[in-house]
Design an enzyme around this catalytic site. Structure first.
Site, PDB file in Angstrom:
ATOM      1  N   GLU A  80      27.012  35.657 -11.407  1.00  0.00           N
ATOM      2  CA  GLU A  80      27.782  36.651 -12.168  1.00  0.00           C
ATOM      3  C   GLU A  80      28.672  35.908 -13.167  1.00  0.00           C
ATOM      4  O   GLU A  80      29.246  34.876 -12.854  1.00  0.00           O
ATOM      5  CB  GLU A  80      28.668  37.468 -11.207  1.00  0.00           C
ATOM      6  CG  GLU A  80      29.462  38.556 -11.918  1.00  0.00           C
ATOM      7  CD  GLU A  80      30.313  39.415 -10.963  1.00  0.00           C
ATOM      8  OE1 GLU A  80      30.664  38.932  -9.868  1.00  0.00           O
ATOM      9  OE2 GLU A  80      30.616  40.561 -11.327  1.00  0.00           O
ATOM     10  N   LYS A 152      26.542  46.534 -14.184  1.00  0.00           N
ATOM     11  CA  LYS A 152      27.211  46.689 -12.876  1.00  0.00           C
ATOM     12  C   LYS A 152      27.706  48.130 -12.740  1.00  0.00           C
ATOM     13  O   LYS A 152      28.425  48.635 -13.617  1.00  0.00           O
ATOM     14  CB  LYS A 152      28.374  45.703 -12.803  1.00  0.00           C
ATOM     15  CG  LYS A 152      29.073  45.609 -11.470  1.00  0.00           C
ATOM     16  CD  LYS A 152      30.134  44.499 -11.548  1.00  0.00           C
ATOM     17  CE  LYS A 152      30.804  44.202 -10.236  1.00  0.00           C
ATOM     18  NZ  LYS A 152      31.740  43.063 -10.372  1.00  0.00           N
ATOM     19  N   CYS A 193      27.257  41.864  -7.566  1.00  0.00           N
ATOM     20  CA  CYS A 193      28.449  41.601  -6.754  1.00  0.00           C
ATOM     21  C   CYS A 193      28.913  42.816  -5.933  1.00  0.00           C
ATOM     22  O   CYS A 193      28.319  43.137  -4.923  1.00  0.00           O
ATOM     23  CB  CYS A 193      29.556  41.046  -7.644  1.00  0.00           C
ATOM     24  SG  CYS A 193      30.749  40.082  -6.687  1.00  0.00           S
TER      25      CYS A 193
HETATM   26  O1  LIG Z   1      33.575  43.200  -2.952  1.00  0.00           O
HETATM   27  C1  LIG Z   1      34.267  42.182  -2.968  1.00  0.00           C
HETATM   28  O2  LIG Z   1      34.994  41.864  -2.043  1.00  0.00           O
HETATM   29  C2  LIG Z   1      34.221  41.247  -4.145  1.00  0.00           C
HETATM   30  C3  LIG Z   1      33.523  41.847  -5.325  1.00  0.00           C
HETATM   31  C4  LIG Z   1      33.649  41.027  -6.550  1.00  0.00           C
HETATM   32  O3  LIG Z   1      34.188  39.955  -6.547  1.00  0.00           O
HETATM   33  C5  LIG Z   1      33.061  41.509  -7.792  1.00  0.00           C
HETATM   34  O4  LIG Z   1      32.490  42.590  -7.832  1.00  0.00           O
HETATM   35  O5  LIG Z   1      33.145  40.775  -8.782  1.00  0.00           O
END
Ligand SMILES: O=C(O)CCC(=O)C(=O)O
Length: 294
Positions: A80, A152, A193
């Site tokens: 990411e 996303k 993510c």
């Molecule tokens: O869900 C999480 O704890 C982290 C998610 C995250 O870092 C993101 O989506 O960039």
């Protein structure tokens, strides 16, 4: 207490998604097949060290893709936000048009030169017509063509007092669709993510015949140790497919410290490749053979 404040009900966000036939008919997916071409094939996750220098990040990503392909990888994933530091203060500065930006050009060249499929982590995308920013993954085939794009869906807004405050939705807009693409090895799903916390996305990918779900991601030092591996193993076992995550390497001088620990999990929920937090490439052979090892 973790406040996952932007969580919304997936059945609403995907109320128009066409779920065909009886959703539970193939619950155990007896018909899902890896392509005949590939009883197994090698994949790689590049846990890239991301700096504030975009050109350096792009050159580094391309070199590492060529290295992974020399080592036999046929499908390569980046993290990411691989062209920019992760942070709401950075997204506008590093954002690019897709497909007309330099990151797409670099990844397309890298795919063509290495003759591999590339899941290009994500970059901040600027949509010229609206000025909106998205956190977007682009995917390339071995000829260098852009074959898929995932914005996303679930933006990461968190407030854990004394630990981490982050509000991605301050600058990024959410995507509203699911992304699955065909390769010569089988169909693959991709999400980014925080999307991993929403099991319905992975369930629909499995129902649609995906053999694996890839999540470029950058968990943090609070939720990383708590949930990163657990979520991957849960999604893999729930859906009986491979789950692959690819994080940036950790940079303690950055404002956001990534957890690292890029990981590959097989359909039985077993971790078959993982690492710590430095820059490294991890590899695994994935394919139908996993069930013979149970
Ligand atoms: O869900 C999480 O704890 C982290 C998610 C995250 O870092 C993101 O989506 O960039």
């Amino acid at each position: 207490m973790i406040s996952l404040s932007n969580r919304f009900i997936l059945s609403q966000s995907f109320k128009n998604f066409p779920i065909k036939g009886n959703f539970f008919k193939n619950f155990y997916y007896p018909n899902r097949k890896f392509s005949e071409l590939s009883m197994s094939f090698k994949i790689a996750c590049i846990q890239l060290a991301v700096s504030s220098d975009k050109s350096k990040n792009l050159i580094n990503a391309k070199n590492k893709i060529l290295e992974a392909s020399k080592n036999g990888a046929k499908l390569i994933c980046l993290p990411e936000c691989f062209n920019s530091p992760y942070g709401t203060q950075h997204f506008a500065q590093y954002a690019e048009n897709i497909p007309n930006g330099e990151s797409v050009k670099t990844l397309s060249e890298a795919a063509k030169e290495s003759k591999t499929y590339i899941i290009g982590g994500s970059i901040p995308e600027r949509e010229d017509s609206t000025g909106k920013l998205y956190n977007t993954c682009t995917v390339y085939d071995p000829e260098g063509s852009l074959i898929a794009k995932h914005r996303k869906v679930h933006l990461f807004d968190i407030d854990v007092p004394g630990k981490i405050v982050f509000k991605e939705s301050d600058s990024i807009s959410p995507g509203n669709s699911l992304t699955h693409f065909d390769t010569k090895f089988g169909k693959i799903g991709v999400a980014i993510c925080y999307d991993i916390r929403f099991p319905e996305m992975a369930m629909i990918a499995a129902q649609e015949g995906c053999i694996a779900m890839f999540y470029p991601g950058a968990f943090n030092m609070t939720t990383g140790p708590l949930h990163w591996e657990l979520l991957q193993r849960a999604r893999a076992l729930d859906n009986q497919f491979y789950v692959v995550t690819c994080s940036p390497a950790r940079d303690m001088s950055a404002t956001y410290n990534a957890w690292g620990h890029s990981t590959i999990v097989n359909p039985s929920g077993t971790v078959i490749a993982t690492t710590e937090h430095e820059e490294v490439i991890i590899y695994a052979d994935i394919g139908n053979k996993w069930n013979k090892k149970l």
